[in-house]
Design an enzyme around this catalytic site. Structure first.
Site, PDB file in Angstrom:
ATOM      1  N   SER A  21       0.850  -1.187   0.000  1.00 17.73           N
ATOM      2  CA  SER A  21       0.000   0.000   0.000  1.00 17.73           C
ATOM      3  C   SER A  21       0.887   1.240   0.000  1.00 17.73           C
ATOM      4  O   SER A  21       2.098   1.148  -0.172  1.00 17.73           O
ATOM      5  CB  SER A  21      -0.964  -0.010   1.181  1.00 17.73           C
ATOM      6  OG  SER A  21      -0.263   0.170   2.380  1.00 17.73           O
ATOM      7  N   HIS A  48      -0.983   0.693  -3.729  1.00 16.77           N
ATOM      8  CA  HIS A  48      -2.128   1.582  -3.509  1.00 16.77           C
ATOM      9  C   HIS A  48      -1.641   3.021  -3.520  1.00 16.77           C
ATOM     10  O   HIS A  48      -0.588   3.332  -2.995  1.00 16.77           O
ATOM     11  CB  HIS A  48      -2.811   1.256  -2.181  1.00 16.77           C
ATOM     12  CG  HIS A  48      -3.429  -0.104  -2.177  1.00 16.77           C
ATOM     13  ND1 HIS A  48      -3.902  -0.699  -1.040  1.00 16.77           N
ATOM     14  CD2 HIS A  48      -3.636  -0.980  -3.172  1.00 16.77           C
ATOM     15  CE1 HIS A  48      -4.392  -1.895  -1.343  1.00 16.77           C
ATOM     16  NE2 HIS A  48      -4.232  -2.087  -2.629  1.00 16.77           N
ATOM     17  N   ASP A 141      -6.118  -6.549   0.598  1.00 19.87           N
ATOM     18  CA  ASP A 141      -5.922  -6.692  -0.842  1.00 19.87           C
ATOM     19  C   ASP A 141      -4.597  -7.414  -1.093  1.00 19.87           C
ATOM     20  O   ASP A 141      -3.590  -7.115  -0.468  1.00 19.87           O
ATOM     21  CB  ASP A 141      -5.902  -5.299  -1.497  1.00 19.87           C
ATOM     22  CG  ASP A 141      -5.673  -5.386  -3.004  1.00 19.87           C
ATOM     23  OD1 ASP A 141      -6.074  -6.402  -3.610  1.00 19.87           O
ATOM     24  OD2 ASP A 141      -5.096  -4.444  -3.555  1.00 19.87           O
TER      25      ASP A 141
END
Lengths: 196, 276
Positions: A21, A48, A141
């Site tokens: 992320s 991300h 995720d």
């Protein structure tokens, strides 16, 4: 798991996928700064990021990177030794025929780009020759994508959770599948450089 | 959890759809097409590809639902705000400098957010009555929604409004809709000059000539061969010296018509046709 026992056949891999992320920026910077400039596999990165900021991410990563980094256009041909960073607000897949495919499908775990999409599609194309690396991150995720990668015979490395700023992502991956190695960043770099 | 789908199964599916319903998905990009099919299997609890193919063969209503889920209908108002500034400040002024009315085609308009963005832009700049718009999509269900949209308020605040502010509109986005029970009902008077119609980029062909075509993040679902064909359709559908806008990560450099366009803005993917 110790690196001394590391005995990975150099020719075993065709591609590397990395997920993390926004907080993984520093880890990624370190990996790209210390990677052997002769590293000749394609690297696909799904990190991300803010959806409305299109520019600046590649430039920031490029400052110290030994490898060239691009945010690919749709259907761009995949070349060796290039780092493909998923563009903001797009999912990034590997397409059969070794092309990049981008998409604006629904967000997954509130994320677009989603790590799941990149891991799943890359391992569909590269099968057991896929090396997946999951870095620090704040949601789950990537765990499903890592499982897909393992199911197809790929090799899974997860960043040591105790080293992570936020360990949700690596911990979720470890729970989702039998990962091959849990390593500190410095050892992840050693593994990558052992492939050159 | 659905097991992996084999390429052969996807090919069979495409074949059945083509024979029975005359839609050609053979040249869709595999990675996203496969994801859409898996998503559908999970959403509608279809156990495997054999069952799916059989149901599609025998049940047209079921196929309609399938089509509706297959196409990606995720879009935003004023997606890429800097592009919309360029449309307002450069593209449209250039067109209006030599003509009184212009024709625009939104190809693959999905749930209509981009059409509304355009109409709001036009209205705020006093151009709304000088423009005729055609908005097309392969999926008739989504077109019905695009005509009189009800967008959910969460999206309105978190995505559309933020984009509108970054774009720099002259009003407030809430000037253009009425909120009821968490849903934004768009002001349909904005789109009175818009013609909505079904159109399949793969096979429908040319139906008019335009001064500006927008087709953003639609062709990413096609393979290169099909992209090339669709680029030819767009080239044919544009007047000379007219504009063509694609998604920020799409490119036409490898297509046959690349040499017939010049790049106006590489970052925003604005092109101008300069050769018939």
């Amino acid at each position: 798991m110790s690196l001394q026992n590391l005995n990975i056949d150099k020719s075993r891999f065709k591609a590397v996928v990395i997920g993390g992320s926004a907080g993984s920026f520093q880890v990624v910077t370190k990996i790209l700064a210390e990677i052997n400039p002769g590293f000749d596999l394609p690297i696909f990165m799904a990190l991300h990021r803010l959806k409305h900021v299109r520019n600046g991410f590649v430039e920031a990563l490029m400052l110290k990177s030994k490898l060239n980094i691009v945010e690919p256009d749709d259907k761009e041909s995949i070349k060796r030794g290039i780092v493909y960073l998923a563009p903001s607000n797009y999912h990034m897949s590997v397409e059969l025929g070794y092309k990049i495919a981008l998409s604006t499908e629904e967000m997954i775990n509130n994320s677009r780009p989603a790590i799941d999409v990149t891991f799943d599609s890359a391992s569909y194309v590269y099968k057991n020759k896929t090396l997946g690396i999951m870095l620090t991150g704040a949601n789950k995720d990537g765990a499903w994508g890592m499982k897909r990668l393992k199911d197809r015979g790929g090799f899974a490395i997860v960043q040591e959770p105790s080293e992570c700023t936020i360990d949700t992502m690596p911990t979720a991956a470890i729970k989702a599948t039998q990962v091959d190695m849990i390593l500190h960043t410095s050892d992840i770099i050693k593994v990558l450089n052992s492939l050159v | 959890m659905i097991e992996d789908i084999e390429i052969g199964e996807l090919r069979t599916l495409c074949q059945v759809i083509q024979e029975k319903y005359k839609y050609d998905f053979n040249n869709y990009a595999i990675s996203s097409f496969k994801r859409r099919v898996i998503r559908f299997l999970e959403l509608f609890k279809v156990p495997n590809m054999t069952v799916l193919i059989e149901k599609i063969k025998t049940d047209p209503a079921f196929f309609k639902t399938f089509m509706n889920e297959l196409t990606v209908n995720v879009t935003e108002m004023f997606r890429d705000p800097s592009l919309w500034r360029d449309i307002r400040d450069k593209v449209l002024p250039n067109l209006f400098s030599t003509q009184e009315t212009i024709k625009i085609w939104h190809a693959g308009c999905s749930s209509g957010e981009e059409v509304y963005s355009m109409c709001i832009l036009l209205k705020e700049n006093g151009w709304l009555d000088n423009v005729k718009i055609w908005a097309t999509d392969i999926d008739e269900n989504i077109l019905a929604k695009a005509k009189a949209p009800k967008y959910n308020m969460k999206n309105m605040f978190e995505v559309n409004e933020k984009n509108y502010i970054r774009y720099g509109g002259t009003g407030k986005l809430s000037d253009y809709y009425k909120e009821e029970h968490g849903v934004a009902h768009m002001d349909t008077s904005l789109v009175s000059n818009v013609t909505y119609r079904t159109h399949d980029l793969v096979k429908s062909g040319i139906f008019n000539k335009f001064d500006l075509i927008l087709c953003r993040n639609v062709m990413i679902y096609f393979n290169q061969q099909l992209q090339n064909e669709v680029f030819k359709l767009f080239h044919e559908s544009l007047f000379n010296y007219s504009y063509f806008i694609i998604g920020s990560k799409e490119t036409l450099i490898w297509s046959e018509i690349a040499g017939k366009f010049i790049t106006i803005n590489q970052e925003e993917k604005i092109f101008k046709k300069v050769k018939e």
